[in-house]
Structures are given as C-alpha cells and as structure tokens.
Design an enzyme around this catalytic site. Structure first.
Site, short mmCIF file in Angstrom:
data_model
loop_
_atom_site.label_atom_id
_atom_site.label_comp_id
_atom_site.label_asym_id
_atom_site.label_seq_id
_atom_site.Cartn_x
_atom_site.Cartn_y
_atom_site.Cartn_z
N HIS A 142 -19.66 -2.57 -46.64
CA HIS A 142 -20.10 -2.53 -45.24
C HIS A 142 -21.61 -2.70 -45.14
CE1 HIS A 142 -16.09 -0.87 -44.50
NE2 HIS A 142 -16.27 -1.21 -43.24
N LYS A 146 -23.99 1.96 -41.78
CA LYS A 146 -22.77 2.77 -41.65
C LYS A 146 -23.04 4.19 -42.19
CE LYS A 146 -17.85 2.67 -42.73
NZ LYS A 146 -17.51 3.13 -41.37
P1 NAD Z 1 -23.44 2.49 -33.23
O1 NAD Z 1 -24.32 3.53 -33.82
O2 NAD Z 1 -23.98 1.11 -33.03
O3 NAD Z 1 -22.88 2.98 -31.84
C1 NAD Z 1 -22.49 4.29 -31.56
C2 NAD Z 1 -22.93 4.59 -30.14
O4 NAD Z 1 -22.36 5.84 -29.76
C3 NAD Z 1 -24.45 4.72 -30.00
O5 NAD Z 1 -24.91 3.90 -28.92
C4 NAD Z 1 -24.65 6.20 -29.70
O6 NAD Z 1 -25.78 6.44 -28.87
C5 NAD Z 1 -23.34 6.53 -29.01
N1 NAD Z 1 -23.00 7.96 -28.96
C6 NAD Z 1 -23.23 8.91 -29.90
N2 NAD Z 1 -22.78 10.10 -29.47
C7 NAD Z 1 -22.26 9.89 -28.23
C8 NAD Z 1 -21.64 10.73 -27.29
N3 NAD Z 1 -21.47 12.04 -27.51
N4 NAD Z 1 -21.19 10.17 -26.12
C9 NAD Z 1 -21.36 8.87 -25.86
N5 NAD Z 1 -21.96 8.01 -26.73
C10 NAD Z 1 -22.40 8.53 -27.90
O7 NAD Z 1 -22.14 2.45 -34.18
P2 NAD Z 1 -21.02 1.32 -34.25
O8 NAD Z 1 -21.33 0.36 -35.35
O9 NAD Z 1 -20.73 0.78 -32.89
O10 NAD Z 1 -19.77 2.19 -34.77
C11 NAD Z 1 -19.29 3.28 -34.02
C12 NAD Z 1 -18.12 3.92 -34.75
O11 NAD Z 1 -17.03 2.97 -34.82
C13 NAD Z 1 -18.42 4.30 -36.20
O12 NAD Z 1 -17.74 5.50 -36.52
C14 NAD Z 1 -17.83 3.13 -36.99
O13 NAD Z 1 -17.49 3.50 -38.30
C15 NAD Z 1 -16.61 2.84 -36.17
N6 NAD Z 1 -16.05 1.48 -36.30
C16 NAD Z 1 -14.71 1.38 -36.25
C17 NAD Z 1 -14.10 0.15 -36.27
C18 NAD Z 1 -12.61 0.05 -36.14
O14 NAD Z 1 -12.06 -1.06 -36.17
N7 NAD Z 1 -11.92 1.17 -35.99
C19 NAD Z 1 -14.89 -1.02 -36.37
C20 NAD Z 1 -16.28 -0.88 -36.44
C21 NAD Z 1 -16.86 0.38 -36.38
#
Ligand code: NAD
Length: 256
Positions: A142, A146
C-alpha cells in the site's frame, strides 16, 4: 414491497470522512449515480448530527479505525444504515457492532474490507485454492500514508484461508525457520504469514502465494485508482437498504 429507487425517489446518502481520499471519491460517485442523492458530507470538526438532520438513509464511512465504531454507534442509534470501508475491524469490533444491531432487527450494516470487485473475487479464488496447498503467505502493498498494518483486506483474506484450511483439516505449512530477525516472517494471522509493504507510488495491491510440491499459485490484485472501489460502494449502498444485521464482506452481496 421494495420500491425501486429512481431520480424521483433517490436513496438519501450521507458520507463520513467526506474530505478524505476515499470519502471525496464516494461523494463524486454518489452525486453521479442517478438513483442516489448526497444529503450530508461530514468530516472532522463538522456537526455529526447533520447526517441525522438531513434524513440520511445510508451512511458511507471512510474515516479512521479509531473513530469508526463511534460513527456506527451514532448511525445505529439514529436508525441509519451503514456501508463501512474503514479498516481495522477485528472479531471483537465486529461482535460489538452485532450486539448494537440486536435490538434493531430491521437495520443493516455492511463492513467491507475491500470494495474493489477484483479484490473480492481474488479473496474468493484464494478461499477455493486454500485446501489444495500445504503453505500460503500473503504480501500486501500500500501507499505509505496508510495507518494500519496489515490491511483489512489481508486480515480478511487470511481469515477466509484459515477457515478453509481448518475445514480441510490441513496441518500448519512446513517451515524450517529456527532463527529470524524480528518480523522477517511477517505477522501471523491464524496460521497465515502476512507481509506489509508501504511505499509512495503504490495504491492498494495484494498477492496471495500458495506453495505445494513442485508448484506455486499466485493470485494478484492491483488497485490503481480509487475509482475502482466505487462500483462496490454503490452496490453496497443499494443492497444495504434491504439487508438486515451485520454483513461482513462485499462477497455476500455478489451472486458468487
Ligand atoms: P484519509 O485520511 O484520506 O481520509 C479519512 C478522512 O476521515 C479524513 O478526511 C479525516 O479528517 C476524516 N475523519 C476522521 N475522523 C472523523 C470523524 N470522527 N468523523 C468524520 N470524519 C472523520 O483516508 P482514506 O485513504 O480515505 O482511507 C480511509 C479509511 O478507508 C482507512 O481506514 C482506509 O484503510 C480505508 N480504505 C478502505 C477501502 C475499502 O475498499 N474498504 C479502500 C481504501 C481505503
């Protein structure tokens, strides 16, 4: 009777983590979907009650492993269905969500470690192959922003493989390692070794390597763009309207 959702009667969707990398992509995908309407976009510092005040029927959560349980609790308390992509779910966290849903039998929550259809298919292929090979290891790769390792997908894949191996009565794979530098053999999930690589330039990639006498089988999936997750997310939003209880894994919504 289920009423088909159209432009005139769109599914009201809220997005948590709306300014994040995945959340922003979800906002664009929901806005482009003819049968959906985005009613709330919430990120850190925003008023969480916007989600409920706006009458969201389904919330999509891509936030952070530390906050996702609180978010699901909020949604369940407000009778809002959830489609959750945030990683970091272990058995205890899943059990917690299940216990919250018990008094709400009409409500559904989907937790999907990976919304990419190719990743879901590769997990299914791995579960099918698991019984035929003495040994298996996973390498997940990744981007270096991450925060958790191993990835939710790798954890889920290891769980599926371990279950298939247990069903087939397989013994742990042969391994002559008697001395190792800490971590050299990766993390052990069930009996599957999982190796996590973090590098700028990568998005989300996974290899499942099976080894037997005289052959190996490698199953590899690559996500190059977050757009690749969106068909799975939209499928989750549409499906969760008519599902109840906790559903773990997008594969349960596909006719595999
Ligand atoms: P990111 O850090 O770009 O985005 C996360 C967002 O959540 C940020 O903007 C942050 O400010 C916000 N946030 C944090 N706490 C919050 C709260 N209490 N309420 C509202 N917003 C809040 O991260 P990302 O790359 O978008 O990934 C997010 C999550 O998704 C991670 O856990 C990642 O591992 C997961 N992910 C899952 C998949 C999937 O297919 N399931 C794919 C990609 C990423």
């Amino acid at each position: 009777m289920t009423v088909a959702r159209t432009e005139d009667n769109p599914i009201r969707v809220g997005v948590l983590g709306a300014r994040g990398r995945m959340g922003a992509e979800v906002c664009r995908a929901v806005e482009a979907a003819p049968d959906m309407e985005i009613v709330a976009m919430v990120d850190t510092g925003d008023w969480m009650f916007d989600i409920a005040d706006a009458g969201a029927e389904v919330v999509v959560d891509f936030t952070h492993p530390d906050v996702v349980l609180d978010n699901i609790r909020f949604c369940v308390d407000h009778d809002i269905r959830c489609v959750v992509g945030t990683s970091g779910f272990d058995v205890a966290k899943l059990d917690t969500v299940r216990s919250w849903l018990e008094p709400k039998p009409a409500l559904g929550v989907l937790v999907a470690p990976n919304f990419a259809l190719g990743a879901v298919l590769s997990m299914r292929f791995a579960a099918l192959a698991a019984r035929y090979y003495a040994s298996v290891e996973i390498i997940e790769l990744h981007h270096n922003r991450k925060v958790d390792a191993p990835s939710g997908t790798a954890t889920h894949t290891a769980r599926l493989i371990s279950a298939a191996r247990a069903d087939a009565g397989l013994a742990p794979g042969p391994d002559a390692t008697t001395s190792e530098v800490d971590g050299a053999r990766g993390a052990t999930l069930g009996e599957v070794h999982v190796h996590s690589v973090r590098l700028p330039g990568l998005v989300a990639h996974q290899e499942i390597l099976f080894g037997g006498d005289g052959e190996t089988l490698t199953i590899r999936h690559d996500s190059f763009d977050r757009k690749g997750f969106m068909p799975g997310v939209l499928l989750g939003v549409r499906s969760i309207l008519t599902r109840t209880g906790l559903i773990v894994g997008l594969e349960n919504l596909l006719d595999l």
